[in-house]
Structures are given as C-alpha cells and as structure tokens.
Motif scaffolding. Structure first.
Motif, PDB file in Angstrom:
ATOM      1  N   ALA A   1       0.827  -1.131  -0.006  1.00 51.07           N
ATOM      2  CA  ALA A   1       0.020  -0.175   0.078  1.00 51.07           C
ATOM      3  C   ALA A   1       0.772   1.263   0.024  1.00 51.07           C
ATOM      4  O   ALA A   1       1.875   1.203   0.559  1.00 51.07           O
ATOM      5  N   PHE A   2       0.566   2.125  -0.802  1.00 53.15           N
ATOM      6  CA  PHE A   2       1.140   3.644  -0.824  1.00 53.15           C
ATOM      7  C   PHE A   2       0.067   4.531  -0.449  1.00 53.15           C
ATOM      8  O   PHE A   2      -0.943   4.731  -1.029  1.00 53.15           O
ATOM      9  N   LEU A   3       0.624   5.454   0.567  1.00 52.86           N
ATOM     10  CA  LEU A   3      -0.055   6.614   0.905  1.00 52.86           C
ATOM     11  C   LEU A   3       0.743   7.834   0.645  1.00 52.86           C
ATOM     12  O   LEU A   3       2.072   7.769   0.948  1.00 52.86           O
ATOM     13  N   HIS A   4       0.073   8.910   0.310  1.00 55.05           N
ATOM     14  CA  HIS A   4       0.924  10.202   0.279  1.00 55.05           C
ATOM     15  C   HIS A   4       0.186  11.401   0.965  1.00 55.05           C
ATOM     16  O   HIS A   4      -1.038  11.499   0.614  1.00 55.05           O
TER      17      HIS A   4
ATOM     18  N   ILE B   1       8.487   5.418   5.708  1.00 57.49           N
ATOM     19  CA  ILE B   1       8.155   6.610   5.771  1.00 57.49           C
ATOM     20  C   ILE B   1       9.126   7.257   4.908  1.00 57.49           C
ATOM     21  O   ILE B   1      10.488   7.419   5.393  1.00 57.49           O
ATOM     22  N   ILE B   2       8.651   8.003   3.608  1.00 58.88           N
ATOM     23  CA  ILE B   2       9.768   8.541   2.780  1.00 58.88           C
ATOM     24  C   ILE B   2       9.333  10.148   2.739  1.00 58.88           C
ATOM     25  O   ILE B   2       8.112  10.285   2.212  1.00 58.88           O
ATOM     26  N   GLY B   3      10.187  11.024   3.266  1.00 54.70           N
ATOM     27  CA  GLY B   3       9.745  12.397   3.288  1.00 54.70           C
ATOM     28  C   GLY B   3      10.470  13.088   2.118  1.00 54.70           C
ATOM     29  O   GLY B   3      11.655  12.718   1.627  1.00 54.70           O
ATOM     30  N   ALA B   4      10.149  13.987   1.584  1.00 55.32           N
ATOM     31  CA  ALA B   4      10.639  15.282   1.023  1.00 55.32           C
ATOM     32  C   ALA B   4      10.114  16.517   1.226  1.00 55.32           C
ATOM     33  O   ALA B   4       9.085  16.491   1.755  1.00 55.32           O
ATOM     34  N   GLY B   5      10.813  17.527   0.984  1.00 62.81           N
ATOM     35  CA  GLY B   5      10.202  18.833   1.156  1.00 62.81           C
ATOM     36  C   GLY B   5      11.010  19.841   1.761  1.00 62.81           C
ATOM     37  O   GLY B   5      10.775  21.205   1.653  1.00 62.81           O
ATOM     38  N   SER B   6      12.141  19.285   2.294  1.00 67.33           N
ATOM     39  CA  SER B   6      12.818  20.277   3.016  1.00 67.33           C
ATOM     40  C   SER B   6      13.881  20.836   2.134  1.00 67.33           C
ATOM     41  O   SER B   6      14.607  21.941   2.195  1.00 67.33           O
TER      42      SER B   6
ATOM     43  N   ARG C   1      -3.334  -1.700   6.433  1.00 67.50           N
ATOM     44  CA  ARG C   1      -3.424  -3.066   7.008  1.00 67.50           C
ATOM     45  C   ARG C   1      -4.664  -3.923   7.048  1.00 67.50           C
ATOM     46  O   ARG C   1      -4.699  -5.331   6.614  1.00 67.50           O
ATOM     47  N   ASN C   2      -5.807  -3.496   7.438  1.00 60.72           N
ATOM     48  CA  ASN C   2      -6.829  -4.154   7.527  1.00 60.72           C
ATOM     49  C   ASN C   2      -7.350  -4.893   6.276  1.00 60.72           C
ATOM     50  O   ASN C   2      -8.190  -5.638   6.192  1.00 60.72           O
ATOM     51  N   SER C   3      -6.870  -3.945   5.076  1.00 65.17           N
ATOM     52  CA  SER C   3      -7.454  -4.333   3.878  1.00 65.17           C
ATOM     53  C   SER C   3      -6.320  -5.380   3.084  1.00 65.17           C
ATOM     54  O   SER C   3      -6.633  -5.633   2.030  1.00 65.17           O
ATOM     55  N   GLY C   4      -5.507  -5.782   3.759  1.00 63.15           N
ATOM     56  CA  GLY C   4      -4.663  -6.805   3.387  1.00 63.15           C
ATOM     57  C   GLY C   4      -3.215  -6.563   2.873  1.00 63.15           C
ATOM     58  O   GLY C   4      -2.468  -7.156   2.143  1.00 63.15           O
ATOM     59  N   ALA C   5      -2.840  -5.299   3.348  1.00 61.90           N
ATOM     60  CA  ALA C   5      -1.452  -4.848   2.832  1.00 61.90           C
ATOM     61  C   ALA C   5      -0.461  -5.410   3.691  1.00 61.90           C
ATOM     62  O   ALA C   5      -0.522  -5.693   5.299  1.00 61.90           O
ATOM     63  N   ASP C   6       0.450  -5.980   3.091  1.00 60.86           N
ATOM     64  CA  ASP C   6       1.770  -6.669   3.807  1.00 60.86           C
ATOM     65  C   ASP C   6       2.633  -5.685   4.353  1.00 60.86           C
ATOM     66  O   ASP C   6       3.691  -5.999   5.121  1.00 60.86           O
ATOM     67  N   VAL C   7       2.729  -4.568   3.237  1.00 59.82           N
ATOM     68  CA  VAL C   7       3.648  -3.564   3.355  1.00 59.82           C
ATOM     69  C   VAL C   7       3.016  -2.266   3.352  1.00 59.82           C
ATOM     70  O   VAL C   7       2.502  -2.342   2.156  1.00 59.82           O
ATOM     71  N   VAL C   8       3.358  -1.396   4.012  1.00 59.41           N
ATOM     72  CA  VAL C   8       2.781  -0.055   3.902  1.00 59.41           C
ATOM     73  C   VAL C   8       3.946   0.864   4.024  1.00 59.41           C
ATOM     74  O   VAL C   8       4.617   1.099   4.740  1.00 59.41           O
ATOM     75  N   ILE C   9       3.707   1.587   2.699  1.00 59.52           N
ATOM     76  CA  ILE C   9       4.586   2.746   2.503  1.00 59.52           C
ATOM     77  C   ILE C   9       3.855   4.167   2.548  1.00 59.52           C
ATOM     78  O   ILE C   9       3.224   4.457   1.700  1.00 59.52           O
ATOM     79  N   VAL C  10       4.499   5.209   3.387  1.00 56.74           N
ATOM     80  CA  VAL C  10       3.919   6.467   3.480  1.00 56.74           C
ATOM     81  C   VAL C  10       5.064   7.357   2.961  1.00 56.74           C
ATOM     82  O   VAL C  10       5.983   7.706   3.583  1.00 56.74           O
ATOM     83  N   SER C  11       4.518   8.231   1.814  1.00 58.14           N
ATOM     84  CA  SER C  11       5.455   9.420   1.407  1.00 58.14           C
ATOM     85  C   SER C  11       4.742  10.590   1.936  1.00 58.14           C
ATOM     86  O   SER C  11       3.597  11.062   1.887  1.00 58.14           O
ATOM     87  N   LEU C  12       5.867  11.377   2.418  1.00 56.86           N
ATOM     88  CA  LEU C  12       5.290  12.900   3.018  1.00 56.86           C
ATOM     89  C   LEU C  12       6.097  14.159   2.258  1.00 56.86           C
ATOM     90  O   LEU C  12       7.339  13.855   2.108  1.00 56.86           O
ATOM     91  N   ASN C  13       5.413  14.968   1.867  1.00 58.65           N
ATOM     92  CA  ASN C  13       6.045  16.155   1.440  1.00 58.65           C
ATOM     93  C   ASN C  13       5.992  17.005   2.773  1.00 58.65           C
ATOM     94  O   ASN C  13       4.897  17.657   2.886  1.00 58.65           O
ATOM     95  N   TRP C  14       7.051  17.313   3.373  1.00 56.02           N
ATOM     96  CA  TRP C  14       6.808  17.725   4.931  1.00 56.02           C
ATOM     97  C   TRP C  14       8.278  18.360   5.096  1.00 56.02           C
ATOM     98  O   TRP C  14       9.380  18.248   4.407  1.00 56.02           O
TER      99      TRP C  14
END
Length: 181
Positions: free
Chosen positions: A27-30, A112-117, A72-85
C-alpha cells in the motif's frame, strides 16, 4: 503508473493505492504538510477539498493514522507512506515531524519517505511494537531533498534517490538492502 497525493475526483481520493508485487500487497499513501494560501483557496473554490491530502488540516493526522490501519486491515503486507513535509533548508526533522513519524510507525507504516526540506536529512529506524507485542522497525527517510531546484550551490547534496529492497516473509517486513544515489 498512478498518482499519489493529488486526486482528480472524490472516488480517486477514496481509493486505497495497493499493488501486488511478487505476491506481496504493498500500500502507498501520500500526504502534504502545507499548501500555499493561494493553493488552499483554489482547491476550496473548485470544491475539491479531497484533491490534496494534507497532514495538519482538520484532524488530518488522525485520518492518516486511520488510513495506515485501513491499509493493513485491507490486506497490505507492506505500507509505505510518502510525505511532502519539513522546514525548507532544515538539515534535520522538526519535533512535530518526529511525533508524526512515530505515530505512523505505531499505526503500521513500514517505511516513511519524506521530501520537502529541499535538502537531504537523515535516514533512521523507528522502533515500535507489532500486534503481538514484538519489536519491529520502520524505516524513516526524513527527507530525500530535491534533485533539481534553484538552491543547488556550495557543493551541497540537496537530493538523493533511495533504493530499498523490501522483503516480506509472510509475517514480517525487513529491508534486505538500502542504498542511495
């Protein structure tokens, strides 16, 4: 190829981005930390509040955590969160970023993968407990910086590409290899 973090309609914004790679559900979230006042006004005037998921507005931190748990509840084995912060030109994360990142890890984020600085910040491990009480680690790249921008001067490394080899053994996520360019 799909977009993350900018949505053309409510249906797209409500859709969890999950992909299956070698029989592993990822799963990818941003989310974006801040939007200019002109950007906020344009989104509001267009009736498109759904179009840009943000971190701080209207309880969005709680919404982010709920979406990580939903993944996670929807079946994601891996969750990656991308943040512009992050604060522009800051060489390390803010205290608020540290709290949010730990909350994301506690909710189930594996990376957790960030960018923005606009500059590279450290890559660290966050410790948390899984549902069985065992310690697990989430990778946090606070900011990958910006590869191309107007502030590239003095020979500073302002951006990097992060390559991760993520392994899922049917129960636990681990990072077999990480490198950067």
């Amino acid at each position: 190829m799909t977009t993350l973090g900018a949505y053309a309609n409510q249906a797209d914004a409500d859709h969890l981005r999950m992909f299956t790679v070698n029989n592993v559900n990822v799963a990818f979230l941003h989310y974006t930390e801040s939007v200019t006042s002109a950007g906020k006004a344009a989104v509001k005037n267009d009736g498109a509040d759904y179009s840009l998921p943000t971190i701080k507005v209207n309880g969005a931190v709680e919404a982010m955590l709920a979406e990580v748990r939903e993944a996670r509840n929807s079946g994601a084995d891996v969750v990656i969160v991308s943040l512009n912060w992050g604060k522009v030109s800051a060489s390390k994360p803010t205290a608020e970023q540290k709290v949010i990142a730990q909350q994301l890890a506690d909710a189930g984020a594996d990376a957790i993968i960030g960018a923005g600085s606009r500059v590279v910040q450290p890559v660290t491990w966050l410790s948390t407990k899984d549902e069985d009480g065992a310690t697990r680690h989430a990778l946090c790249a606070w900011s990958l910086g910006s590869l191309i921008n107007e502030s590239r001067k003095d020979g500073n490394v302002l951006g990097m590409l992060l390559q991760l080899q993520i392994y899922f053994d049917g129960k636990d996520v681990s990072f077999q290899r990480g490198c950067y360019t």
